[in-house]
Design a protein around this motif. Structure first.
Motif, PDB file in Angstrom:
ATOM      1  N   THR A 160       0.988   4.118  -3.099  1.00 28.93           N
ATOM      2  CA  THR A 160       0.748   5.554  -2.952  1.00 28.93           C
ATOM      3  C   THR A 160       1.856   6.359  -3.611  1.00 28.93           C
ATOM      4  O   THR A 160       1.612   7.300  -4.383  1.00 28.93           O
ATOM      5  CB  THR A 160       0.632   5.918  -1.465  1.00 28.93           C
ATOM      6  OG1 THR A 160      -0.487   5.223  -0.895  1.00 28.93           O
ATOM      7  CG2 THR A 160       0.442   7.422  -1.293  1.00 28.93           C
ATOM      8  N   ARG A 220       0.836  -1.208   0.000  1.00 23.29           N
ATOM      9  CA  ARG A 220       0.000   0.000   0.000  1.00 23.29           C
ATOM     10  C   ARG A 220       0.868   1.256   0.000  1.00 23.29           C
ATOM     11  O   ARG A 220       0.588   2.221  -0.728  1.00 23.29           O
ATOM     12  CB  ARG A 220      -0.922   0.004   1.220  1.00 23.29           C
ATOM     13  CG  ARG A 220      -2.031  -1.028   1.173  1.00 23.29           C
ATOM     14  CD  ARG A 220      -3.159  -0.675   2.128  1.00 23.29           C
ATOM     15  NE  ARG A 220      -2.702  -0.528   3.503  1.00 23.29           N
ATOM     16  CZ  ARG A 220      -2.641  -1.523   4.391  1.00 23.29           C
ATOM     17  NH1 ARG A 220      -3.022  -2.740   4.021  1.00 23.29           N
ATOM     18  NH2 ARG A 220      -2.216  -1.317   5.620  1.00 23.29           N
ATOM     19  N   GLN A 245       1.657   8.722  -7.083  1.00 25.94           N
ATOM     20  CA  GLN A 245       2.070  10.127  -7.076  1.00 25.94           C
ATOM     21  C   GLN A 245       3.075  10.404  -8.188  1.00 25.94           C
ATOM     22  O   GLN A 245       3.011  11.449  -8.860  1.00 25.94           O
ATOM     23  CB  GLN A 245       2.653  10.491  -5.709  1.00 25.94           C
ATOM     24  CG  GLN A 245       1.624  10.514  -4.589  1.00 25.94           C
ATOM     25  CD  GLN A 245       2.265  10.642  -3.209  1.00 25.94           C
ATOM     26  OE1 GLN A 245       3.489  10.460  -3.045  1.00 25.94           O
ATOM     27  NE2 GLN A 245       1.454  10.931  -2.201  1.00 25.94           N
TER      28      GLN A 245
END
Length: 568
Positions: A170, A166, A174
């Motif tokens: 992320t 996870r 980005q």
């Protein structure tokens, strides 16, 4: 019985029924193709019928890999090239050819050195070629990206992903957003969410190698298929090889279909009786599968254990392989991991036995001759020997290109005159070389020794060149020199009769004889000890390896306790 009826009976179903039945349940049909049952031939026939009925613009064909798509394209199907391709390539075009994140990781690697990702060749990955399972060079970022793609491919909710995945997801998102990039999994996800109809709105969709598609990929296929007249899914869940990417048998087997929408090809044209029996005994150990009763090729074949392990192939294994090669048969050496093939490669190189892997041409250790490259050592040797009179059939006068090629690797001092290497590159490539040309380039003593080689055996010329090679290229020339000396220069241009590769790399391939190493990596052995899905994945891998054999299967000894049990 007509020829058409007889062919349909052997194939395992009434093929003319596809696409003409009630669509109230689903538009999906399935063809199961056990090893060697002519899946591509059957699929080609289905595609032709669909084109005849709906037209070439209304048929779309997708496959897991470039190799399978190329094989279909090679069947001279009445379709444009852009109507046949991998699912990723179709999605890539449907989304307007976006920039691919995995091919643009330079800044990511600068910002995240502890999560490095190797850049990939965009076109190679779009075409389905991914050797990450077998090259042993995976970095931390590669590992996490693969885990992320597996979670996404399985369509698992984010909350069940491991915490490190996870966190990586992320940061990776980005990075993609900041640079306007999509990764390969995005291509599938976005098309699944936003592109309800396949490119050019086909009436019929054919899906080859469906066992190697993830649940997400199959969900996209079924979404597109729901907006077509019908779609045909072709594969064999017994031959799943990409479980680490999220491929599971349920993708192919669920939802259940009525029996009149399922065809099982029932005659193998590859697997002989003994290999068929051993492979069948193995695959029946898996927990989730479609039962597929198919007939072996009407030949007894051979299936036996052989002394020697992947660590020590130079004795019994090499002897048996040479016996088959001397009979003109083809041979494959297969292992579950690439590092287990290193000793085989070493022995083949030492003995001067040509080998390759036509399914992984980019892997230099499995394709050492590299004849497609102009500057390859094998091409330099062929250019050197071209003018020797003992090679009557192949003999020709050296050209400027020949001389520049083989002389470039020579140690200059005492052999070439000052400035000779610069003059070599200015020689007209097609112009025949004269004695005067040689006299301008070579020192007198070296030229005299060179010309003396033309009075004897061509191997003398080969030795002359070998003894004068620059030290930085001697290693590169060693193997092709050994091949030429042992089997003659023609062996450098003939297709090798030996293939070396992982089981994953030869998917769809075959040979007369297979040598199979049963050993597992530590991670695969841990999976093998667990019943259900993980163990099933290992069994399927070796089932694929066993069923590459047309004549004989040799199962090597276990090198350690970490190995699959492949009873014969």
């Amino acid at each position: 019985m007509s020829d058409r009826s007889r062919a349909d009976l052997v194939a395992g179903g009434t093929l003319d029924g596809i696409g003409k039945q009630d669509h109230s349940v689903t538009a999906e049909y399935r063809i199961f193709g056990p090893p060697g049952t002519g899946k591509t031939t059957n699929l080609s026939r289905q595609i032709r019928r669909a084109v005849e009925r709906f037209g070439p613009e209304s048929v779309l064909v997708t496959s897991f890999s470039r190799a399978a798509a190329a094989e279909l394209a090679g069947r001279d199907l009445p379709l444009r090239a852009d109507r046949i391709g991998t699912l990723h390539s179709h999605c890539y075009r449907a989304l307007g050819a976006p920039q691919i994140a995995e091919a643009n990781v330079e800044e990511w690697n600068r910002e995240n050195p502890h999560l490095g990702i190797r850049p990939v060749n965009k076109q190679t990955r779009l075409e389905g070629d991914d050797a990450s399972d077998e090259d042993g060079q995976e970095r931390d970022g590669d590992h996490l990206l693969r885990q992320l793609n597996r979670m996404r491919g399985l369509m698992l909710p984010r909350e069940v992903w491991p915490a490190n995945v996870r966190g990586f997801a992320t940061r990776w998102q980005q990075y993609k957003d900041a640079h306007g990039l999509l990764d390969f999994c995005d291509l599938i996800e976005i098309c699944y969410r936003e592109v309800a109809v396949a490119p050019s709105r086909p009436s019929v969709i054919f899906v080859d190698e469906a066992q190697d598609l993830s649940p997400l990929q199959m969900a996209l296929i079924r979404r597109w298929g729901a907006n077509a007249q019908y779609f045909v899914v072709v594969g064999d869940e017994d031959q799943i090889l990409y479980s680490w990417c999220g491929c599971v048998p349920e993708s192919l087997l669920d939802p259940p279909l009525p029996s009149d929408r399922i065809i099982i090809l029932k005659q193998s044209y590859r697997v002989p009786r003994t290999v068929h029996a051993a492979a069948g005994s193995l695959i029946r150990q898996v927990s989730k599968r479609q039962e597929k009763i198919y007939l072996p090729r009407p030949a007894e074949g051979a299936c036996r254990f052989i002394r020697g392990t992947w660590r020590s192939p130079e004795y019994a294994i090499l002897k048996a392989a040479m016996e088959h090669l001397n009979r003109g048969q083809t041979v494959i050496f297969l292992a579950s991991c690439s590092y287990m093939l290193a000793p085989v490669v070493q022995v083949l190189r030492r003995e001067g036995i040509p080998f390759h892997n036509p399914y992984r041409k980019a892997n230099g250790s499995w394709n050492p001759l590299r004849l497609g490259r102009k500057g390859a050592a094998a091409n330099r040797i062929l250019a050197l020997l071209a003018a020797h009179p003992a090679l009557d059939r192949e003999r020709r006068i050296w050209t400027g290109a020949d001389l520049a090629l083989w002389a470039e690797w020579l140690y200059a001092k005492g052999i070439l005159k000052p400035g000779a290497k610069k003059r070599l590159v200015t020689l007209p490539p097609e112009r025949p070389i004269t004695i005067a040309d040689l006299d301008e380039l070579f020192e007198a003593g070296a030229l005299e020794e060179l010309l003396a080689c033309f009075e004897g055996d061509w191997r003398e010329l080969l030795r002359w060149w070998k003894d004068r090679l620059s030290s930085d290229v001697q290693k590169r020339a060693e193997y092709p020199l050994q091949i030429a000396a042992t089997s003659g220069p023609q062996a450098l241009v003939e297709t090798p009769k030996v293939i070396v590769g992982t089981i994953h790399s030869v998917k769809g391939g075959e040979a007369d004889v297979v040598f199979l190493f049963p050993d597992l990596s530590q991670a695969a052995d841990a999976a093998y000890q667990r019943f259900g899905g993980p163990r099933d994945a290992v069994i399927r891998t070796f089932y694929v390896g066993m069923t590459r054999a047309r004549e004989a299967l040799y199962i090597a000894e276990k090198a350690s306790a970490m190995a699959a049990s492949l009873a014969t």
